[in-house]
Scaffold this motif. Structure first.
Motif, PDB file in Angstrom:
ATOM      1  N   LEU A   1       0.833  -1.199   0.000  1.00 25.34           N
ATOM      2  CA  LEU A   1       0.000   0.000   0.000  1.00 25.34           C
ATOM      3  C   LEU A   1       0.865   1.245   0.000  1.00 25.34           C
ATOM      4  CD1 LEU A   1      -2.284  -1.553   2.671  1.00 25.34           C
ATOM      5  CD2 LEU A   1      -3.092  -0.913   0.394  1.00 25.34           C
ATOM      6  N   THR A   2       0.560   2.186  -0.887  1.00 26.07           N
ATOM      7  CA  THR A   2       1.329   3.413  -1.013  1.00 26.07           C
ATOM      8  C   THR A   2       0.637   4.559  -0.289  1.00 26.07           C
ATOM      9  OG1 THR A   2       0.282   4.391  -2.977  1.00 26.07           O
ATOM     10  CG2 THR A   2       1.880   2.607  -3.349  1.00 26.07           C
ATOM     11  N   GLU A   3       1.309   5.698  -0.290  1.00 24.62           N
ATOM     12  CA  GLU A   3       0.756   6.905   0.320  1.00 24.62           C
ATOM     13  C   GLU A   3      -0.490   7.385  -0.407  1.00 24.62           C
ATOM     14  OE1 GLU A   3       5.259   6.941   0.969  1.00 24.62           O
ATOM     15  OE2 GLU A   3       3.860   6.348  -0.610  1.00 24.62           O
ATOM     16  N   PHE A   4      -0.740   6.858  -1.616  1.00 24.65           N
ATOM     17  CA  PHE A   4      -1.873   7.310  -2.418  1.00 24.65           C
ATOM     18  C   PHE A   4      -3.067   6.366  -2.331  1.00 24.65           C
ATOM     19  CE2 PHE A   4       2.092   8.871  -4.260  1.00 24.65           C
ATOM     20  CZ  PHE A   4       1.859  10.232  -4.218  1.00 24.65           C
ATOM     21  N   ASP A   5      -2.920   5.276  -1.588  1.00 30.04           N
ATOM     22  CA  ASP A   5      -4.050   4.372  -1.359  1.00 30.04           C
ATOM     23  C   ASP A   5      -4.939   4.938  -0.246  1.00 30.04           C
ATOM     24  OD1 ASP A   5      -3.737   2.069  -3.166  1.00 30.04           O
ATOM     25  OD2 ASP A   5      -1.820   1.805  -2.139  1.00 30.04           O
ATOM     26  N   THR A   6      -6.222   4.627  -0.338  1.00 28.59           N
ATOM     27  CA  THR A   6      -7.192   5.156   0.621  1.00 28.59           C
ATOM     28  C   THR A   6      -7.211   4.319   1.899  1.00 28.59           C
ATOM     29  OG1 THR A   6      -8.593   5.930  -1.194  1.00 28.59           O
ATOM     30  CG2 THR A   6      -9.613   5.756   0.987  1.00 28.59           C
ATOM     31  N   PRO A   7      -6.971   4.933   3.049  1.00 25.53           N
ATOM     32  CA  PRO A   7      -7.006   4.189   4.318  1.00 25.53           C
ATOM     33  C   PRO A   7      -8.393   3.603   4.588  1.00 25.53           C
ATOM     34  CG  PRO A   7      -5.901   6.291   4.595  1.00 25.53           C
ATOM     35  CD  PRO A   7      -6.546   6.328   3.246  1.00 25.53           C
ATOM     36  N   ASN A   8      -8.417   2.458   5.244  1.00 24.54           N
ATOM     37  CA  ASN A   8      -9.678   1.818   5.629  1.00 24.54           C
ATOM     38  C   ASN A   8      -9.482   0.995   6.896  1.00 24.54           C
ATOM     39  OD1 ASN A   8      -7.978   0.048   4.274  1.00 24.54           O
ATOM     40  ND2 ASN A   8      -9.653  -1.183   3.430  1.00 24.54           N
ATOM     41  N   PRO A   9      -9.210   1.680   8.016  1.00 18.02           N
ATOM     42  CA  PRO A   9      -8.906   0.967   9.262  1.00 18.02           C
ATOM     43  C   PRO A   9     -10.097   0.164   9.784  1.00 18.02           C
ATOM     44  CG  PRO A   9      -9.257   3.282   9.700  1.00 18.02           C
ATOM     45  CD  PRO A   9      -9.233   3.140   8.204  1.00 18.02           C
ATOM     46  N   VAL A  10      -9.784  -0.931  10.473  1.00 20.88           N
ATOM     47  CA  VAL A  10     -10.846  -1.761  11.055  1.00 20.88           C
ATOM     48  C   VAL A  10     -10.796  -1.758  12.581  1.00 20.88           C
ATOM     49  CG1 VAL A  10     -11.034  -3.269   9.039  1.00 20.88           C
ATOM     50  CG2 VAL A  10      -9.409  -3.835  10.838  1.00 20.88           C
ATOM     51  N   SER A  11      -9.652  -1.418  13.155  1.00 20.47           N
ATOM     52  CA  SER A  11      -9.514  -1.410  14.617  1.00 20.47           C
ATOM     53  C   SER A  11      -9.719  -0.002  15.163  1.00 20.47           C
ATOM     54  CB  SER A  11      -8.124  -1.908  15.025  1.00 20.47           C
ATOM     55  OG  SER A  11      -7.120  -0.999  14.591  1.00 20.47           O
ATOM     56  N   VAL A  12     -10.043   0.091  16.438  1.00 17.86           N
ATOM     57  CA  VAL A  12     -10.169   1.397  17.091  1.00 17.86           C
ATOM     58  C   VAL A  12      -8.835   2.120  17.029  1.00 17.86           C
ATOM     59  CG1 VAL A  12     -10.522   2.561  19.309  1.00 17.86           C
ATOM     60  CG2 VAL A  12     -12.075   0.740  18.588  1.00 17.86           C
ATOM     61  N   TYR A  13      -7.755   1.391  17.251  1.00 16.66           N
ATOM     62  CA  TYR A  13      -6.422   2.005  17.174  1.00 16.66           C
ATOM     63  C   TYR A  13      -6.203   2.639  15.809  1.00 16.66           C
ATOM     64  CZ  TYR A  13      -1.345   2.320  16.661  1.00 16.66           C
ATOM     65  OH  TYR A  13      -0.074   2.769  16.398  1.00 16.66           O
ATOM     66  N   GLY A  14      -6.437   1.868  14.743  1.00 13.56           N
ATOM     67  CA  GLY A  14      -6.247   2.398  13.396  1.00 13.56           C
ATOM     68  C   GLY A  14      -7.144   3.572  13.090  1.00 13.56           C
ATOM     69  N   LYS A  15      -8.392   3.495  13.528  1.00 16.11           N
ATOM     70  CA  LYS A  15      -9.343   4.584  13.289  1.00 16.11           C
ATOM     71  C   LYS A  15      -8.926   5.850  14.034  1.00 16.11           C
ATOM     72  CE  LYS A  15     -13.263   1.475  12.486  1.00 16.11           C
ATOM     73  NZ  LYS A  15     -14.526   0.932  13.034  1.00 16.11           N
ATOM     74  N   SER A  16      -8.443   5.685  15.261  1.00 16.70           N
ATOM     75  CA  SER A  16      -8.040   6.859  16.041  1.00 16.70           C
ATOM     76  C   SER A  16      -6.788   7.504  15.456  1.00 16.70           C
ATOM     77  CB  SER A  16      -7.816   6.479  17.503  1.00 16.70           C
ATOM     78  OG  SER A  16      -6.715   5.594  17.657  1.00 16.70           O
ATOM     79  N   LYS A  17      -5.865   6.689  14.934  1.00 17.69           N
ATOM     80  CA  LYS A  17      -4.657   7.241  14.311  1.00 17.69           C
ATOM     81  C   LYS A  17      -4.999   7.937  13.000  1.00 17.69           C
ATOM     82  CE  LYS A  17      -0.948   7.011  15.525  1.00 17.69           C
ATOM     83  NZ  LYS A  17      -0.170   7.944  16.403  1.00 17.69           N
ATOM     84  N   LEU A  18      -5.937   7.390  12.241  1.00 15.95           N
ATOM     85  CA  LEU A  18      -6.360   8.049  10.998  1.00 15.95           C
ATOM     86  C   LEU A  18      -7.044   9.374  11.312  1.00 15.95           C
ATOM     87  CD1 LEU A  18      -6.666   8.063   7.948  1.00 15.95           C
ATOM     88  CD2 LEU A  18      -8.815   6.794   8.227  1.00 15.95           C
ATOM     89  N   ALA A  19      -7.841   9.412  12.369  1.00 18.37           N
ATOM     90  CA  ALA A  19      -8.471  10.671  12.768  1.00 18.37           C
ATOM     91  C   ALA A  19      -7.410  11.703  13.119  1.00 18.37           C
ATOM     92  CB  ALA A  19      -9.396  10.429  13.967  1.00 18.37           C
ATOM     93  N   GLY A  20      -6.349  11.267  13.786  1.00 16.73           N
ATOM     94  CA  GLY A  20      -5.240  12.166  14.092  1.00 16.73           C
ATOM     95  C   GLY A  20      -4.581  12.688  12.827  1.00 16.73           C
ATOM     96  N   GLU A  21      -4.348  11.799  11.866  1.00 14.96           N
ATOM     97  CA  GLU A  21      -3.787  12.213  10.574  1.00 14.96           C
ATOM     98  C   GLU A  21      -4.651  13.292   9.921  1.00 14.96           C
ATOM     99  OE1 GLU A  21      -3.103   9.254   7.675  1.00 14.96           O
ATOM    100  OE2 GLU A  21      -1.803   7.996   8.911  1.00 14.96           O
ATOM    101  N   ASN A  22      -5.953  13.045   9.914  1.00 14.29           N
ATOM    102  CA  ASN A  22      -6.869  13.975   9.240  1.00 14.29           C
ATOM    103  C   ASN A  22      -6.871  15.344   9.897  1.00 14.29           C
ATOM    104  OD1 ASN A  22      -7.614  12.092   7.310  1.00 14.29           O
ATOM    105  ND2 ASN A  22      -9.353  11.333   8.502  1.00 14.29           N
ATOM    106  N   TYR A  23      -6.833  15.376  11.217  1.00 15.27           N
ATOM    107  CA  TYR A  23      -6.757  16.661  11.911  1.00 15.27           C
ATOM    108  C   TYR A  23      -5.485  17.411  11.514  1.00 15.27           C
ATOM    109  CZ  TYR A  23     -10.631  16.290  15.282  1.00 15.27           C
ATOM    110  OH  TYR A  23     -11.859  16.255  15.879  1.00 15.27           O
ATOM    111  N   VAL A  24      -4.373  16.704  11.493  1.00 15.83           N
ATOM    112  CA  VAL A  24      -3.091  17.337  11.164  1.00 15.83           C
ATOM    113  C   VAL A  24      -3.124  17.900   9.749  1.00 15.83           C
ATOM    114  CG1 VAL A  24      -0.650  16.845  10.728  1.00 15.83           C
ATOM    115  CG2 VAL A  24      -1.731  16.012  12.822  1.00 15.83           C
ATOM    116  N   LYS A  25      -3.654  17.122   8.810  1.00 10.91           N
ATOM    117  CA  LYS A  25      -3.725  17.575   7.414  1.00 10.91           C
ATOM    118  C   LYS A  25      -4.628  18.795   7.269  1.00 10.91           C
ATOM    119  CE  LYS A  25      -4.956  13.636   5.570  1.00 10.91           C
ATOM    120  NZ  LYS A  25      -5.367  12.643   4.541  1.00 10.91           N
ATOM    121  N   GLU A  26      -5.751  18.781   7.973  1.00 13.31           N
ATOM    122  CA  GLU A  26      -6.736  19.851   7.836  1.00 13.31           C
ATOM    123  C   GLU A  26      -6.317  21.141   8.530  1.00 13.31           C
ATOM    124  OE1 GLU A  26     -10.146  18.019   9.517  1.00 13.31           O
ATOM    125  OE2 GLU A  26     -10.401  16.589   7.865  1.00 13.31           O
ATOM    126  N   LEU A  27      -5.596  21.030   9.628  1.00 15.43           N
ATOM    127  CA  LEU A  27      -5.329  22.187  10.472  1.00 15.43           C
ATOM    128  C   LEU A  27      -3.977  22.858  10.244  1.00 15.43           C
ATOM    129  CD1 LEU A  27      -6.826  20.817  13.809  1.00 15.43           C
ATOM    130  CD2 LEU A  27      -7.843  22.511  12.271  1.00 15.43           C
TER     131      LEU A  27
END
Length: 278
Positions: free
Chosen positions: A115-141
């Motif tokens: 999986l590359t940086e250009f693939d769309t994330p699709n986490p299944v665990s709470v850990y993965g989902k929480s880290k993706l949410a962190g990524e999104n905040y950083v990108k947006e803010l």
């Protein structure tokens, strides 16, 4: 002027290595914090940023225990997502670059496909989902961001996999290790070296930084045992209940395109690390 670098989660595997490496350069002014600055408290984070006035904030703070995250969803999102949001806001306020450490767990198992940086994330665990949410905040803010994903980061220390194996070796006890999990072990030392390299560059965006190659968790454990001069059969195979295999492999596409850094093969890097840390 010296580079001013604020490292959160400085007592963790990667945080410790970053502090050591960055402080070795007298051109850097390094501030290392852990529980003394609560990243989930937006006012405390903003106050610290205004006092430290960093050029770079490196967020190593994380709750990475997958089982704990499943059982404590609010706490997981509070640290991994809200904490990242607060640091991104503070970094923007003081015009600092933010480096957010993330994980291959933002992806679901995808077989042998890297999986590359250009693939769309699709986490299944709470850990993965929480880290993706962190990524999104950083990108947006904060447009001045680096998001660095890696996998199976290892090193000796409290509650770390290698230390657990060393304890089993000392007691001559066998232990079970999943043979159904596949990914790439990545040395904390090497990841820290890469981070020290990239923060000096005018680069932004998402970068995968995982060692090359792949193995099962069992193969990794047995390689560690061999490196410690112990019987590799102390690691006993554990199969999944339904017989399935979970494989998440990162491709360091951005590194290969930019030529910024070359990640080593996982086995060679592990052998080197164990040789230097016996």
């Amino acid at each position: 002027m010296k580079n001013s670098i604020w490292i959160t989660g400085a007592s963790g595997r990667i945080g410790k290595e970053l502090v050591k490496r960055l402080k070795a350069n007298t051109e850097n002014r390094v501030v290392a914090t852990d529980k003394d600055v609560d990243i989930t408290d937006s006012k405390a984070v903003m106050s610290a940023a205004e006092i430290y006035r960093p050029d770079v904030i490196i967020n190593c703070s994380s709750i990475s225990d997958v089982k704990f995250c499943e059982e404590n969803m609010i706490e997981a999102f509070k640290v991994n997502a809200l904490g990242a949001r607060n640091l991104a806001n503070a970094a923007r306020k003081v015009n600092a670059k933010i480096v957010q450490l993330s994980t291959d767990d933002v992806f679901a198992s995808n077989g042998d496909i890297r999986l590359t940086e250009f693939d769309t994330p699709n986490p299944v665990s709470v850990y993965g989902k929480s880290k993706l949410a962190g990524e999104n905040y950083v990108k947006e803010l904060n447009p001045k961001h680096l998001i660095i994903r890696s996998s199976w980061v290892y090193g000796f220390g409290t509650s770390h996999f290698l230390s657990y194996i060393r304890e089993k070796v000392a007691a001559n006890e066998s232990f079970t290790v999943p043979e159904y999990l596949i990914s790439t072990p990545t040395c904390a030392d090497t990841l820290a070296d890469f981070i020290c390299t990239i923060i000096e560059k005018s680069e932004y965006g998402i970068f995968h930084a995982s060692s090359e190659g792949s193995c099962t968790r069992l193969e990794f454990a047995r390689s560690v045992l061999e490196g410690l001069g112990a019987d590799p059969n102390l690691a006993v195979p554990e199969k999944s209940e339904d017989g399935t295999v979970s494989s998440t492999l990162l491709e360091n596409l951005m590194l290969k395109m930019t030529g910024l850094y070359e990640m080593p093969a996982w086995k060679e890097d592990l052998d080197k690390y164990l040789k230097n840390n016996k």
